[in-house]
Design a protein around this motif. Structure first.
Motif, PDB file in Angstrom:
ATOM      1  N   MET A 172       0.854  -1.187   0.000  1.00  0.00           N
ATOM      2  CA  MET A 172       0.000   0.000   0.000  1.00  0.00           C
ATOM      3  C   MET A 172       0.894   1.243   0.000  1.00  0.00           C
ATOM      4  SD  MET A 172      -3.136   0.710   2.655  1.00  0.00           S
ATOM      5  CE  MET A 172      -4.365  -0.293   1.824  1.00  0.00           C
ATOM      6  N   GLU A 173       0.847   1.993  -1.092  1.00  0.00           N
ATOM      7  CA  GLU A 173       1.698   3.173  -1.243  1.00  0.00           C
ATOM      8  C   GLU A 173       0.900   4.433  -0.946  1.00  0.00           C
ATOM      9  OE1 GLU A 173       4.496   5.430  -4.604  1.00  0.00           O
ATOM     10  OE2 GLU A 173       3.220   3.734  -5.175  1.00  0.00           O
ATOM     11  N   ILE A 174       1.523   5.351  -0.217  1.00  0.00           N
ATOM     12  CA  ILE A 174       0.896   6.636   0.088  1.00  0.00           C
ATOM     13  C   ILE A 174       1.319   7.643  -0.973  1.00  0.00           C
ATOM     14  CG2 ILE A 174       0.624   8.472   1.791  1.00  0.00           C
ATOM     15  CD1 ILE A 174       1.463   6.405   3.921  1.00  0.00           C
ATOM     16  N   ASN A 184      -3.152   5.134 -14.271  1.00  0.00           N
ATOM     17  CA  ASN A 184      -3.048   5.191 -15.731  1.00  0.00           C
ATOM     18  C   ASN A 184      -1.707   4.649 -16.220  1.00  0.00           C
ATOM     19  OD1 ASN A 184      -2.129   7.179 -18.224  1.00  0.00           O
ATOM     20  ND2 ASN A 184      -4.254   6.494 -18.386  1.00  0.00           N
ATOM     21  N   ALA A 185      -0.677   4.815 -15.402  1.00  0.00           N
ATOM     22  CA  ALA A 185       0.658   4.348 -15.775  1.00  0.00           C
ATOM     23  C   ALA A 185       0.861   2.864 -15.460  1.00  0.00           C
ATOM     24  CB  ALA A 185       1.716   5.174 -15.051  1.00  0.00           C
ATOM     25  N   GLY A 223      -3.834  13.893  -5.985  1.00  0.00           N
ATOM     26  CA  GLY A 223      -3.884  14.167  -7.412  1.00  0.00           C
ATOM     27  C   GLY A 223      -3.124  13.171  -8.266  1.00  0.00           C
ATOM     28  N   LEU A 224      -2.368  12.267  -7.624  1.00  0.00           N
ATOM     29  CA  LEU A 224      -1.551  11.319  -8.385  1.00  0.00           C
ATOM     30  C   LEU A 224      -2.191   9.948  -8.528  1.00  0.00           C
ATOM     31  CD1 LEU A 224       2.049  12.075  -7.021  1.00  0.00           C
ATOM     32  CD2 LEU A 224       1.015  12.830  -9.180  1.00  0.00           C
ATOM     33  N   LEU A 240     -10.234   7.579  -6.938  1.00  0.00           N
ATOM     34  CA  LEU A 240     -10.630   7.750  -8.333  1.00  0.00           C
ATOM     35  C   LEU A 240     -12.058   8.273  -8.404  1.00  0.00           C
ATOM     36  CD1 LEU A 240      -9.254   4.417  -9.872  1.00  0.00           C
ATOM     37  CD2 LEU A 240      -8.176   6.678  -9.913  1.00  0.00           C
ATOM     38  N   ASP A 241     -12.299   9.193  -9.319  1.00  0.00           N
ATOM     39  CA  ASP A 241     -13.635   9.730  -9.556  1.00  0.00           C
ATOM     40  C   ASP A 241     -14.062   9.397 -10.975  1.00  0.00           C
ATOM     41  OD1 ASP A 241     -13.845  10.929  -7.032  1.00  0.00           O
ATOM     42  OD2 ASP A 241     -12.741  12.703  -7.717  1.00  0.00           O
ATOM     43  N   PHE A 242     -15.333   9.601 -11.232  1.00  0.00           N
ATOM     44  CA  PHE A 242     -15.840   9.308 -12.571  1.00  0.00           C
ATOM     45  C   PHE A 242     -15.128  10.137 -13.630  1.00  0.00           C
ATOM     46  CE2 PHE A 242     -18.720  10.009 -16.139  1.00  0.00           C
ATOM     47  CZ  PHE A 242     -18.923   8.705 -16.531  1.00  0.00           C
TER      48      PHE A 242
END
Length: 638
Positions: free
Chosen positions: A298-300, A311-312, A304-305, A322-324
């Motif tokens: 589990m990474e903190i 995606n990466a 915004g990332l 994550l949002d719609f």
């Protein structure tokens, strides 16, 4: 990838396993030893599998659920945005005394079984041979320790036992007939007892007594305890005990657990590692112990990332953060990132809800905010269709805050109540209140002459909230109300709301948009300060009148009466009647101004992951996000 700390960190601590009874071959499949713990078993630091799981484990029939048998092993990557959110491993792991299954029905989990008599007497049966993550027995003694030495110890629990155990102010009678039996009994019904145990944040009514007794004044050696208090720089043994007793926070790696993964990371880190619990109570029908995944990393990261790193292709499973609005960019990156983006349903009653604070400290604003006509006018002056087009590609459902169609209590009229975009009716309501004077820029004036500048504070974590409020800002100008948005840290926001200094705030709607007759409607009544429309009423209830304010509006008082009716009901018909009237009051009074519901939740799933449902429900309670989908059954196929 990384070095695990010494994997036997607590396993050698109390290996009281010599008397373990043999497993019954007719009910339990032939057990398979874990490769992950193989070296520890071979060296004698860890007992073999048949001495680690309960005599009567929970056997999971994956085929009946349409799932594959898993391949044990691997590291699953996920992300959080705050260090305190390592507690999500308790949420996602979802090992509960009783929990919801995929049909949202209550089933035994840590418990072997339970019996309920008239919702007054609950007999809980533990699994024989069940053990904590350090190998010590999990028995009724752990419940007894919590009840007698924690919940009823004034130094550890100044407020006494938790509210859900008090029925009309009276605690239960709790008994411990034998090592695997615990009985809770009340004179009057407590229909919410089992549901409370199944929550995303459960009230742990047991503790690892063998571990915590060494920090309890009634059991520990006085000199050793005093030295531990000094070493940990706390003021008292009680402060030390509470610091180490973090069943939900999950930040004490030495505290034994019953969850599928153990915290294997001490202190604050960017990456926290959780390793499989060798004493976990669930197995599949082949005799393979769950969880399938060896390690959860589990990474903190900064809020915004989350979408960018997903995606990466830097995660294996991600929903939180994550949002719609992230869905389109996530879809585009699937091929290069080696993942799929699933769109799950959401279980909250509203994706975005505005909460005018009826307990605001400012007398002038408080009087205005308490007038239901103002709240109705604000709701009518929101163009929900425009928000749906701009933010959700018309995939959400515009409307007021109401339960979802999956609930038997859903009524379209509640979703439609005061939710049509009608500026003329909104203006008429405000004029009717007496707010008919305006300044030179068209902003209405309060009775004391101040302009109607309604400050709405947000947690600053969801861009969709800020985008929606920008649209609301424009439409509220049409009724002479100036919206001022103020982003804050989440903890600061909540503290300001609780103190009465916040005028209005934004959050999700009710966590549980899927209630059934057996679901407690306590969150519809002023029983909790976390409902942002009435923090001080909630404080009053939670502290038995020591802090806060008693509800002084008739509709709020009626909600409390109806909650009592539900709690004392003897059948589902009576409970449903209480639910229906409470929902009707909310639809009429608009304590929370809902904008839209059922907005899809993007879930990023790497191509390596198996058994993750393509269609699922993303809900905090009931469901615990990934918890109800049984993350211990997910596995990695490289």
């Amino acid at each position: 990838m990384f070095e695990l700390p010494r994997r036997t960190f607590a396993l050698a601590l109390t290996m009281v396993l010599a008397g373990a009874l043999p497993l019954r071959a007719e009910t339990v499949p032939t057990l398979q030893e874990s490769i992950f713990w193989g070296a520890e078993v071979k060296s004698g630091d860890l007992p073999p599998i048949d001495q680690r799981i309960p005599e009567e484990p929970l056997i999971v029939d994956l085929g009946a659920k349409g799932r594959e048998f898993g391949t044990p092993g691997g590291v699953m990557r996920t992300m959080i945005t705050r260090s305190k959110d390592i507690r999500q491993m308790v949420v996602y792991g979802y090992a509960r005394l009783v929990g919801y299954d995929e049909k949202y029905e209550l089933v035994p989990d840590l418990l072997k079984s339970y019996e309920v008599e008239e919702d007054r007497r609950f007999t809980l049966h533990l699994r024989k041979g069940h053990k904590w993550s350090d190998g010590a027995p999990f028995t009724s003694a752990d419940f007894e320790y919590w009840w007698k030495d924690v919940a009823n110890n004034p130094l550890l629990s100044p407020a006494g036992p938790p509210d859900f155990l008090l029925i009309e102010g009276q605690p239960p009678r709790v008994s411990f007939p034998d090592a695997t039996t615990v009985v809770f009994e009340w004179d009057k019904p407590n229909p919410n007892f089992l549901q409370s145990l199944a929550q995303a944040r459960p009230p742990f009514i047991y503790r690892p007594a063998h571990f915590l007794k060494q920090f309890h004044q009634d059991y520990a050696d006085a000199a050793s305890l005093a030295a531990a208090v000094d070493e940990n720089r706390v003021k008292s043994w009680a402060a030390l005990h509470n610091k180490l007793d973090n069943m939900y926070q999950f930040d004490n790696a030495q505290l034994p657990t019953l969850q599928p993964w153990i915290n294997a990371s001490e202190g604050k880190k960017i990456r926290h590692n959780f390793v499989r619990n060798p004493f976990y109570h669930r197995i599949d029908t082949r005799g393979v112990q769950l969880p399938y995944i060896d390690i959860v990393e589990m990474e903190i990261v900064a809020p915004g990332l989350v979408a960018a790193k997903s995606n990466a292709g830097e995660v294996d499973l991600q929903g939180r953060g994550l949002d719609f609005r992230d869905a389109s960019i996530l879809k585009k990156g699937e091929a290069d990132g080696g993942y799929k983006t699933y769109l799950w349903q959401t279980g909250v009653a509203s994706q975005i809800a505005i909460y005018p604070n009826l307990n605001h400290n400012d007398d002038g604003w408080r009087a205005v905010l308490r007038d239901a006509r103002l709240r109705r006018a604000l709701s009518l002056a929101i163009d929900r269709d425009a928000i749906n087009r701009a933010l959700y590609f018309k995939l959400a459902k515009p409307g007021a805050m109401a339960v979802l169609p999956a609930s038997p209590f859903f009524k379209q009229e509640h979703r439609d109540a005061w939710a049509a975009y009608d500026v003329a009716q909104a203006n008429a309501l405000l004029d009717e209140i007496g707010l008919d004077k305006r300044d030179g820029s068209g902003i209405r004036l309060l009775p004391d002459g101040r302009p109607m500048e309604l400050v709405i504070e947000t947690a600053g974590e969801r861009q969709e909230v800020e985008n929606a409020l920008q649209i609301v800002t424009d439409t509220w100008r049409e009724i002479g109300v100036k919206l001022v948005m103020r982003p804050l840290d989440r903890d600061i926001l909540r503290n300001r709301v609780f103190a009465g200094t916040t005028m209005a705030s934004v959050w999700f709607g009710w966590d549980n948009g899927l209630p059934q007759a057996y679901t407690s409607p306590a969150y519809l009544a002023p029983t909790d300060q976390v409902f942002l429309a009435w923090p001080k009423w909630g404080q009053y209830y939670q502290t038995a009148g020591q802090v806060g304010e008693a509800p002084d509006l008739p509709e709020a008082q009626r909600l409390m009466e109806l909650l009592h009716d539900w709690e004392s009901a003897v059948n589902d018909q009576e409970r449903a009647a209480a639910w229906s009237e409470m929902l009707a009051i909310h639809a009429d009074q608009i304590y929370g101004i809902g904008l839209l519901a059922e907005a899809p939740q993007p879930i990023v799933v790497s191509a390596r992951m198996r058994n993750v449902p393509k269609k699922g429900m993303w809900a905090w309670d009931p469901g615990a996000h990934f918890g109800v989908h049984r993350m211990d059954e997910f596995f990695i196929q490289d």
